[in-house]
Each structure stands twice: as C-alpha cells, then as structure tokens.
Scaffold this active site. Structure first.
Site, PDB file in Angstrom:
ATOM      1  N   LYS A  76       0.766  -1.210  -0.112  1.00  0.00           N
ATOM      2  CA  LYS A  76       0.006  -0.003  -0.063  1.00  0.00           C
ATOM      3  C   LYS A  76       0.905   1.066   0.025  1.00  0.00           C
ATOM      4  O   LYS A  76       1.826   1.246   0.540  1.00  0.00           O
ATOM      5  CB  LYS A  76      -0.883  -0.144   1.148  1.00  0.00           C
ATOM      6  CG  LYS A  76      -1.879   1.130   1.378  1.00  0.00           C
ATOM      7  CD  LYS A  76      -2.738   0.887   2.260  1.00  0.00           C
ATOM      8  CE  LYS A  76      -3.967   1.909   2.852  1.00  0.00           C
ATOM      9  NZ  LYS A  76      -4.885   1.702   3.714  1.00  0.00           N
ATOM     10  N   SER A 151      -9.795   1.621   2.715  1.00  0.00           N
ATOM     11  CA  SER A 151      -8.859   2.210   1.922  1.00  0.00           C
ATOM     12  C   SER A 151      -7.819   1.432   1.373  1.00  0.00           C
ATOM     13  O   SER A 151      -7.435   1.919   0.236  1.00  0.00           O
ATOM     14  CB  SER A 151      -8.343   3.264   2.906  1.00  0.00           C
ATOM     15  OG  SER A 151      -7.431   2.730   3.838  1.00  0.00           O
ATOM     16  N   SER A 175     -10.187  -0.803   7.048  1.00  0.00           N
ATOM     17  CA  SER A 175      -9.329  -0.552   5.785  1.00  0.00           C
ATOM     18  C   SER A 175      -8.572  -1.716   5.187  1.00  0.00           C
ATOM     19  O   SER A 175      -8.303  -2.019   3.925  1.00  0.00           O
ATOM     20  CB  SER A 175      -8.438   0.551   5.854  1.00  0.00           C
ATOM     21  OG  SER A 175      -9.351   1.777   5.719  1.00  0.00           O
TER      22      SER A 175
END
Lengths: 485, 95
Positions: A76, A151, A175
């Site tokens: 990420k 997310s 997330s």
C-alpha cells in the site's frame, strides 16, 4: 510455470525453495500480469527495474532460510519506502520521496522479500471504496463496475488479480478487512501495537495498524510473522517475544468458545449476510467449537465515536502538510498564511478536507467536552463490552461487512452511507483488538462475502487457527475471471 | 446543534484550508448530516465513565536522552518545495 501467479504465497515460496522457479522468472510473471492489468488502476508506482535487480541478486546467492525468500511484493502506498515515491493517495504528497523506510516494510525486506510497486489507496486512507484517491478509483477484479473496498483498495485489487503474491495494508476502521471481504481475500488487522507504525503515513494514531492481506490463512500467518516485531521508534510498539505464527498454525478448534453478538444483526442487513453468518456458525460448530450468545451493547455507538476520534486525530496529524518541509506547495497567496491555506486547499481532496474540518471543530475551544471527551468515554464503554465478553469466549464471529461490493459512484454523494460500511469493523479498532476477515461465500450476484473473527488482544494465533480450520471446511474458493487482459 | 456557513468558514480558517465559496453550501449540508449522525452519542449517559486515553495497558517508555541520529540536513531538505542551502524558504513574514 505459466500459472505460478495463481498460487498462494506458501506454494510460491515452496517453488522457489525447490528451484522449480527462479525469483527472476517469478518477478517477470508478476510484471507481465501488472502490465496487462492497467485497467484496474491498482498501482500508483511500479519499481520493476529494482525488483528485477533484486530477483537476480537472490538467484545468484539464494538464501532460503528466510520467511519470504525471493518473493516480490507490492505494498500500500501509505508505507514510506526509501527513495521510492510515497503518495498516500494524495496530491499533497505527489512528489514525496522518503529518505527512510517504514519499519514494517523493512521487516519484509529483511525476511527476503523485495518491492514490486506501490498500491493505490484512498487519500490518507480515508475512505471505504478507494474513490477518494488523487490517482483515481481502483477497479475490483470481480467485476468492472465494482469498488474494491477501501482504503486498502489497490492492495485488495492487486492481490485478487494475481498482481502480487501477498500484500500489506493498513486498517484504521476496517481498511484491510472490508476490501478483503469485497474481493474474496483474507485480511488481518493485528492488535494495536503489534506492528510498528513508524514510517507509515499517519491518519489516526490511536487506531492505525498495519496488517497482511493474502489469499490463504496460512499465507496470512507467514506475512504477519514477517511484519511484526518490537520497534523502539514507535512509542506504542508492544515489547514482547516474537511469535512463530506459521509454525504454530493448527486446525484443531475443538472446545473453543465462539461468541455470537446479537447487536451485529442490523436493520436492513441483506438476508444473504445473515445466511452466511449462519453458515459460518454451523461450520465452526461442526468442528467442535461451542457457540455462545453474547451482547456487545454499545456496538451502535462505535461509528459515531469513530467519526469523532478519527477526524480529531487526523486533523492534528495532517497539520504537518504545510507546503514548507515536503509535499506540494501552492504558488498562490500573498503571504505565509495564504500560502498555507491554498496549499492545503489544492493539495487535499474533499473527503480529507471534510474530516480535517470535523476534527478541527470537535477539538476547538468550547466543543472539546461535548464531542472529543464524550467520544473517549464511549470508547471506554465499547472496550469494556469486549473485555466482558472475552471472559466468556475465545473469539467472536460476525459478518465483515453489511453488504457485498457496491458500484463505483453509488455512495460518493452521501458520506454517512459510505461510513456505514464500516459498522462491523470499526468497534475492533476502537478496542485495539485483532480481527481476521475470511472469504466465506458469494451473494446472489456472485460477489464475495466475508466473515470476521475477533480475538482478544495479542491472540492472533487463535483467530488464525480458527480461520485455518474454517477455510479448510468452508468449501468456497475465490475464482476471479481475468476479464481485463 | 447545526453548523451554519459562517461557523464552517471559521473552522476552515482554524484548519488553514481555504474553502471555495461555491462549495460552502454542499460542505455545510454534508457536515450537518455527519454531525447529526455523531450526536447519537448524546443518548448515552456517560457521567460516571472515565475517558479512555490509551488502549494499551502500558505506560509510554522513556529512553535515555542520547543523540541517536543527526547530520542528515540534506535528507531533511531534500523534499522541500523551496529551499536554499541550509534552510526551508517561506514567503516573507517580516517587513
């Protein structure tokens, strides 16, 4: 060989170890997949040259003693990576190249893995659909009009599409677990303090935790083991003996007590979610676990509490983006204050600005007691609910999300309906507990659904074991058609 | 309670974010719906509850007051949008 990227991380590691495939061949196979999957928009940055170099280096001098020997991994874009651009999905960090490496990624590299690229995410991890990213929304590989969750949406999309053998995300309110649920993958949010937060772009520091996202529970235990470890540089890092999750993984769950909280049956929850939950209970019962009805009475107040605590912390964390020391700077404005205001207005997207304003307001003079202090008190009650329950049960089983993946654009005009997506995941962050989302089945439309196992603080091994047993007996395997290539 | 446009402009000022006049209406609407949602907490009596200040059952560690880092000026200045050799450069603040 052509199907290597379909396999689980543990199978891939086995192939590398037995020299069925070289690290270079493996890396080339992923690069090819990534180049064919540009439509998914899962990557913000790729580091192919660097990855190929590292793969060659490994093949020349293989060290198979490590947990992640010779494996390329995409992560990420919230983890700072030395000399590789780190954006947090924001325009304000669009040109930011860290001169240091986050502890968690460094741990992965010390375990033999190397960087393949940086994955798209909601801006500053604020979102549940990956639609708030400055770099555009990410597509769910399950179907072209679906969000991949957020997310960590680039992470879930890349993993499900075979663009990385495993990945890591961060979870402040769901997330990791919600995108895992939306893409039929496994996601774990560890106990607060288990993974170092050092070098991760901060959102809400009392809630943020990094965690693994993988195709199987076994992979999840390997990744967790590689990520964790005490870190002096994070003042909230827990100093404890390192656990060997992968070696201790076992599927005997006989006699374990599983709590079923009645408050997780919410109004308007689709029948399919309820049925999935029933299916999960049945599987665990058949494996010898004991189901126990429990109550977590303050569940409904978790989201309102979260939407005070998280924005409050975000508004102070994001005060650092001032256009002076790093990141974007606006050219407009006649003095310093105007430069700040324009920089932040142009650099942040709408959702981030909304949350900074909420946070600034709830912390402002005269409102602190009514909002922030109130939320901290309710947070205490939510934690107490879990503490009380865990005197009676070993783990708690709930659905991961109140629905399957929704359409791109479906919820962007209504922030509260977007927030409601995290209704089952947020309480865990407020209480600092570990929770695992497991792929468990499909809804009528053929979209994946997940179940969540919540554990006591630092009881990751137990929820991994339950997940491992569940996975073997659930009879569901995620199938993703590669419609994009 | 409801937030009006003036209040929102004031909060934006505190947060150092300039708000586009054209967006103030929709922002007001969104923030009010969020606060309506948040204010469910008022249903709960929390008079006797201690606020939670840390989720960990441990106090923050202290460390020795020693220098462990340093001489990295170049690294620190590297990402600055405007700098000279030794300093971050900002718009003029003193006449």
């Amino acid at each position: 060989m052509s199907n290597i990227t379909n396999q689980s991380l543990s199978e891939i590691l086995e192939s590398i170890k037995s020299k069925k495939i070289s690290s270079l061949e493996l890396t080339q196979a992923y690069i090819k997949n990534i180049e064919n999957a540009k439509k998914l928009n899962a990557f913000v940055t790729t580091t192919f040259d660097q990855a190929l170099e590292n793969a060659k280096k490994f093949d020349n001098k293989p060290n198979n003693e490590l947990l992640l020997s010779g494996v390329p991994l995409a992560v990420k874009d919230l983890f700072c990576t030395e000399n590789v651009k780190t954006t947090a999905g924001s325009n304000i960090l669009n040109n930011f190249v860290p001169s240091y490496e986050s502890t968690v990624t460094k741990n992965l590299w010390n375990n033999g893995a190397f960087l393949l690229g940086k994955l798209n995410c909601d801006e500053f991890a604020m979102g549940s659909s990956n639609e708030t990213s400055f770099f555009g929304n990410v597509i769910n590989p399950i179907e072209d009009h679906l969000v991949p969750g957020g997310s960590s949406g680039g992470s879930s999309s890349a993993l499900a599409a075979d663009l990385t053998p495993a990945t890591i995300g961060t979870d402040t309110g769901g997330s990791i677990r919600q995108p895992a649920s939306f893409t039929g993958t496994v996601g774990l949010k560890p106990t607060y303090g288990l993974c170092s937060r050092w070098g991760i772009v901060a959102f809400a520091s009392s809630l943020d935790q990094a965690g693994p996202m993988t195709k199987t529970v076994n992979d999840c235990s390997i990744m967790l083991e590689a990520m964790t470890g005490f870190d002096e540089k994070d003042s909230t890092s827990i100093n404890k003996k390192k656990e060997i999750y992968s070696k201790n993984l076992k599927d005997n769950i006989k006699g374990l007590k599983i709590g079923i909280p009645k408050e997780y049956r919410v109004d308007n929850m689709p029948k399919e979610i309820d049925e999935l939950w029933e299916k999960g209970k049945k599987i665990l019962k058949n494996l010898g676990a004991q189901l126990i009805d429990i109550s977590l009475p303050h569940t409904k107040y978790a989201l309102p509490t979260y939407y005070i605590v998280a924005p409050a912390e975000a508004s102070s964390n994001l005060a650092r983006y001032d256009g002076v020391r790093y990141g974007y700077r606006s050219q407009k404005g006649k003095d310093l204050i105007e430069m700040y205001e324009n920089t932040r207005s142009e650099g942040f997207g709408d959702e981030v600005k909304r949350r900074i304003l909420i946070g600034t307001y709830v912390l402002s003079s005269g409102y602190y007691d009514a909002y922030y202090l109130k939320a901290q008190k309710v947070r205490q009650l939510i934690k107490k609910d879990f503490d009380d329950s865990f005197t009676k049960v070993d783990a708690i089983l709930t659905p991961s999300t109140p629905s399957s993946a929704f359409k791109i654009g479906e919820k962007t005009n209504d922030p509260v309906s977007m927030y409601l997506n995290d209704i089952f995941t947020v309480p865990v962050n407020l209480a600092g507990l570990p929770a695992l989302s497991l792929p468990a089945g499909l809804d009528k439309k053929g979209y994946p659904l997940g179940l969540q196992l919540i554990g006591k603080a630092l009881d990751e091994q137990k929820i991994l074991n339950i997940g491992y047993a569940f996975e073997k007996n659930c009879g569901y395997k995620n199938e993703v058609k590669k419609w994009w290539s | 309670m409801s937030l009006d446009k003036e209040k929102i402009k004031h909060v934006a000022k505190l947060a150092r974010i300039s708000v586009d006049e054209a967006k103030v209406d929709s922002l007001t609407k969104d923030l009010n719906s969020i606060f309506k949602f948040i204010e469910q907490l008022n249903e709960l009596n929390t008079d006797k509850v201690e606020p939670l200040t840390s989720i960990l059952n441990q106090s923050l560690r202290s460390r020795k007051d020693e220098i462990s880092d340093g001489k990295i000026r170049e690294k620190i200045l590297k990402n600055s949008p405007k700098k000279n050799e030794e300093f971050f450069v900002v718009p003029k603040v003193v006449e």
